[in-house]
Design an enzyme around this catalytic site. Structure first.
Site, PDB file in Angstrom:
ATOM      1  N   HIS A 475     -70.859  -1.066  11.970  1.00 43.49           N
ATOM      2  CA  HIS A 475     -70.523  -1.224  12.989  1.00 43.49           C
ATOM      3  C   HIS A 475     -69.735  -1.028  13.789  1.00 43.49           C
ATOM      4  O   HIS A 475     -69.659  -0.851  15.487  1.00 43.49           O
ATOM      5  CB  HIS A 475     -71.140  -2.490  13.548  1.00 43.49           C
ATOM      6  CG  HIS A 475     -71.805  -3.219  14.423  1.00 43.49           C
ATOM      7  ND1 HIS A 475     -71.799  -2.305  15.595  1.00 43.49           N
ATOM      8  CD2 HIS A 475     -72.679  -4.326  14.691  1.00 43.49           C
ATOM      9  CE1 HIS A 475     -72.368  -3.091  16.309  1.00 43.49           C
ATOM     10  NE2 HIS A 475     -73.338  -3.610  15.457  1.00 43.49           N
ATOM     11  N   TYR A 591     -78.710 -14.729  21.472  1.00 40.78           N
ATOM     12  CA  TYR A 591     -78.119 -14.155  21.364  1.00 40.78           C
ATOM     13  C   TYR A 591     -78.940 -12.514  21.688  1.00 40.78           C
ATOM     14  O   TYR A 591     -79.891 -12.860  20.099  1.00 40.78           O
ATOM     15  CB  TYR A 591     -76.911 -13.155  20.106  1.00 40.78           C
ATOM     16  CG  TYR A 591     -76.044 -11.877  20.634  1.00 40.78           C
ATOM     17  CD1 TYR A 591     -74.728 -12.440  21.160  1.00 40.78           C
ATOM     18  CD2 TYR A 591     -76.729 -11.084  20.489  1.00 40.78           C
ATOM     19  CE1 TYR A 591     -73.508 -11.429  21.376  1.00 40.78           C
ATOM     20  CE2 TYR A 591     -75.459  -9.826  20.540  1.00 40.78           C
ATOM     21  CZ  TYR A 591     -74.152  -9.676  21.212  1.00 40.78           C
ATOM     22  OH  TYR A 591     -72.993  -8.950  21.069  1.00 40.78           O
ATOM     23  N   THR A 604     -71.621  -2.768  24.569  1.00 40.03           N
ATOM     24  CA  THR A 604     -72.792  -5.064  24.495  1.00 40.03           C
ATOM     25  C   THR A 604     -71.924  -5.685  25.781  1.00 40.03           C
ATOM     26  O   THR A 604     -71.335  -5.856  25.859  1.00 40.03           O
ATOM     27  CB  THR A 604     -73.473  -4.903  23.581  1.00 40.03           C
ATOM     28  OG1 THR A 604     -71.723  -6.159  23.173  1.00 40.03           O
ATOM     29  CG2 THR A 604     -73.498  -3.974  22.763  1.00 40.03           C
TER      30      THR A 604
END
Length: 788
Positions: A475, A591, A604
């Protein structure tokens, strides 16, 4: 050993008559052709730098400026207003001697034209940056566009008329703005209001006010200073502190997965699927290297998105450290690393500068599958080191993998274009228990056996025994939309472009003189084997605790939702709030990932989907309020959600600003009770939408079975849910739900059922007035056409 002899370019022996030199012309030719490929890439990079460096102008526009200036001078006019004469006066003395007066004038005019050209380019880029800094368009209602926005669109189209390269817009994208601290605190308090009792909300308000009046403004000044200096004031800290500094396992906690087609497996031949998949990925890499990919844009607009995340997609690995990991990226790699039955291989995918055909890669993969050699001692479960805690892996790597055969083999994995696992299992929606098999498929991609993936690689491809495929992505280097774009291209190219023969094999010819894939050698001492066992135990406990549930929701999709003039994402998010309320009896901090790629190096931002408006709708629906009242409340909740999403996209989010303020406070060595409490709040419902970005690649009308399942991730909180969803076509939404077995209050299957029921109940409420009016007119409400 035949392949080893072929790799030797020359041999020599010393004899009484002297040195006998024997050249292998075939090997030298391979070296030459490989070098040609390398130089072609360098030339291509230089060319692309020039083209994107002058964007939105073109290199040929320089010639136009030069001709225009010379033509004006020929007409005995001075467009430079005396500057050409001044340039001529300051030419080096040697040029005054060697050139005639006319030649000096021509050279001065050329210099002036070039300077004018550069000035025009800077002006155009500045104008483009100003235009891309305008974000009011995103807040305007469909069909009610202001005149300002219409003029803005026209100007943006004019400046973007030239076909851009992948990175052409990078230097023209605006920097992420730092929100006013007062605005962020106000939005934060509004977001937590439905989650706190009156006394707790009063206390939190006091903490926020104290923070603003004392420490907050001081931290804000440092943050604004960083924003002036850095390209993006968030991204570097986000990458380092959220991802790279984490010392816990990245498997499940950070890495995420992507799935194959839901109903179709293009071929049951494992080696053939690997051949086409590897080829498609390398074709995508070629497009990235040559910058031939079109820049991503906001769907339905000409507004570009930042493409910086593409730079580290291939030839990248995350290397462990004691305090922080490091992302390493190499410019090129001509091989991939392959794992099969406990053995590691280096598979060369280029020969003499030529990319192997899919059939040749299949041939090489089949050689690996047919290789009967057993794993070396300690080799089979070595990958568990990347699945466990980071510090032990760092210590083992530094002590036992920094030299010798282990370093060479580890380098082969880390420098590979990407990692490939040839899995012995069969996966997919199949057999007598398709729903259960989908769940097992998700778990397999998320963690596998905890040692048969290399979780540090930017992404690992998994090819199963029955031809099903998938990927596991690290990630830290990029977010899911970047990987999803790659995976969409791979699936479409594999199925529709490369294709297969009737017997399921890749198309093309095979050069059977290809050297065998290279088996990687290891010398794994007992200390490393002990640590492998320990890391595997940690990873296995983590993997066994994950409860994954994947299900396609086909009652309706975005087609029916959009007919109600509602955002599909808002519809789903409000549905998740209703589902969670029914599942847990309350609301939680939610979230939802939103992108900030309208800005340079943007990643993000968080959309706090649990709002006062969404809670009011859920309470009204569950409280038995009138349907008309529920519809009004839903409309308010939907509009509020869309506004929150737009604010997050345009740099007015809450969480990244507060996160960076917290980092500054740590650097200054000061404590903030407010920030400490905010940053410790658990996200019990973590959600993300996987966007479909390349609709043109999939013809769902003629090939309705080629539906992507999307992907998912593990739960963020121990007592929470992770929910990922992909809106496919007009009539389907695929959901991925995860939680932990160790929490008695969560159950992924139960929550999945709640999601399905919540979406159907909301649709019933929203369409009940339509059905009533239709029946009074003697007509029936048309039902959406399903895919299956």
């Amino acid at each position: 050993m035949a392949e080893a002899h072929q790799a030797v370019a020359f041999q020599f022996t010393i004899t009484p008559e002297g040195i006998d030199l024997q050249l292998s012309y075939q090997a030298l030719n391979q070296i030459y052709l490989s070098g040609v490929r390398s130089w072609k890439k360098r030339v291509s990079r230089i060319r692309n730098r020039v083209i994107k460096g002058v964007y939105p102008a073109s290199p040929s526009s320089w010639l136009f400026v030069v001709i225009a200036i010379l033509a004006t001078m020929y007409m005995r006019s001075d467009p430079s207003m005396g500057l050409i004469a001044k340039i001529q006066q300051h030419l080096p003395l040697s040029l005054h001697v060697s050139l005639s007066a006319q030649g000096q004038t021509m050279l001065s005019a050329l210099v002036f034209s070039t300077l004018l050209w550069f000035s025009l380019i800077l002006a155009l880029r500045f104008c483009l940056k100003l235009l891309l800094s305008y974000h009011q368009w995103i807040f305007e209602q469909h069909g009610r566009i202001s005149n300002t926005t219409k003029v803005w669109v026209t100007l943006l189209r004019l400046l973007s008329s030239r076909k851009p390269l992948l990175y052409s817009y990078q230097t023209s994208l605006p920097h992420l703005p730092v929100p006013a601290i007062k605005d962020t605190l106000s939005r934060y308090l509004e977001s937590v209001r439905p989650l706190l009792t009156d006394p707790k909300f009063k206390r939190m308000t006091e903490l926020a006010n104290q923070f603003e009046s004392n420490l907050g403004n001081r931290l804000q000044r440092y943050l604004k200073l960083k924003a002036l200096w850095a390209t993006n004031y968030v991204s570097d800290w986000w990458e380092e502190y959220i991802y790279l500094r984490s010392r816990s396992p990245i498997m499940v906690n950070s890495n995420y997965y992507g799935m194959d087609f839901l109903y179709v497996t293009p071929t049951p031949v494992q080696a053939a699927r690997a051949g086409n998949t590897i080829t498609a990925l390398l074709l995508y890499r070629r497009k990235v290297n040559r910058e031939e990919l079109k820049p991503s844009r906001v769907p339905g607009t000409v507004i570009p998105l930042c493409a910086a995340q593409c730079e580290r997609m291939f030839n990248t690995t995350r290397t462990p450290g004691t305090e922080t990991d490091v992302l390493q990226h190499w410019q090129d790699s001509e091989f991939v690393a392959v794992y099969h039955k406990g053995r590691y291989f280096r598979l060369w995918v280029y020969r003499a500068g030529r990319l192997l055909s899919p059939r040749e890669i299949e041939y090489q993969v089949q050689r690996i599958l047919d290789d009967p050699s057993p794993p070396q001692p300690g080799e089979e479960k070595l990958g568990a080191l990347t699945a466990g805690d980071r510090i032990p892996w760092s210590q083992m790597r530094k002590q036992y993998f920094s030299s010798g055969v282990n370093k060479r083999s580890l380098d082969a994995i880390e420098r590979a274009a990407f990692f490939v696992t040839l899995d012995n299992e069969e996966q997919g929606m199949r057999g007598e228990d398709p729903a259960g098999n989908l769940d097992r498929y998700a778990k397999s991609l998320l963690h596998g056996k905890c040692y048969d993936r290399w979780f540090d690689k930017s992404f690992s491809i998994v090819i199963y025994k029955n031809g099903k495929s998938g990927l596991n992505a690290e990630h830290s280097w990029a977010d899911a939309p970047t990987v999803a774009h790659l995976w969409e291209y791979t699936l479409a190219t594999d199925a529709f472009q490369l294709g297969y023969t009737e017997d399921g094999h890749c198309k093309g010819e095979v050069d059977r003189s290809l050297p065998h894939p290279q088996r990687l050698l290891w010398d794994i001492p007992s200390e490393v084997q002990a640590q492998v066992h320990s890391s595997l135990a940690v990873a296995q406990a983590l993997a066994d605790d994950v409860d994954c549930h994947v299900f396609p929701f086909s009652e309706f999709g975005k087609g029916r939702i959009k007919k109600l003039r509602i955002s599909p994402d808002a519809f789903i998010q409000i549905g998740l709030q209703l589902a969670y309320y029914r599942d847990r009896g309350g609301f939680c901090l939610t979230y939802e990932a939103s992108m900030t790629r309208l800005f340079r190096e943007g990643r993000t931002e968080t959309v706090r989907s649990c709002s006062n408006e969404s809670c009011a709708f859920v309470k009204a629906l569950e409280g038995g309020e009138a349907e008309e009242q529920c519809r009004c409340l839903f409309k308010l909740a939907s509009e509020r959600h869309q506004n929150l999403y737009r604010m997050a996209m345009t740099g007015a989010g809450i969480d990244r600003h507060l996160f960076c303020l917290y980092v500054v406070s740590k650097y200054l060595g000061v404590e903030s009770p407010f920030l400490k409490e905010v940053l410790s709040e658990p996200w019990r419902l973590s959600t993300s939408q996987t966007p479909v970005q390349q609709i043109e690649l999939f013809d769902l009308k003629n090939h309705p079975d080629y539906i992507s399942l999307g992907g998912g991730f593990g739960p963020v909180a121990d007592d929470g849910y992770g929910v990922s969803y992909i809106i496919v076509g007009e009539d389907m939404i695929n959901f991925h739900v995860s939680s932990k077995y160790s929490c008695s209050e969560t159950d992924s299957h139960r929550f999945g059922a709640q999601i399905s029921k919540a979406l159907q109940d909301i649709m019933t409420v929203l369409t009940s007035d339509t059905k009533t009016s239709s029946s009074s007119k003697g007509t029936t409400q048309p039902q959406p056409k399903k895919l299956l």
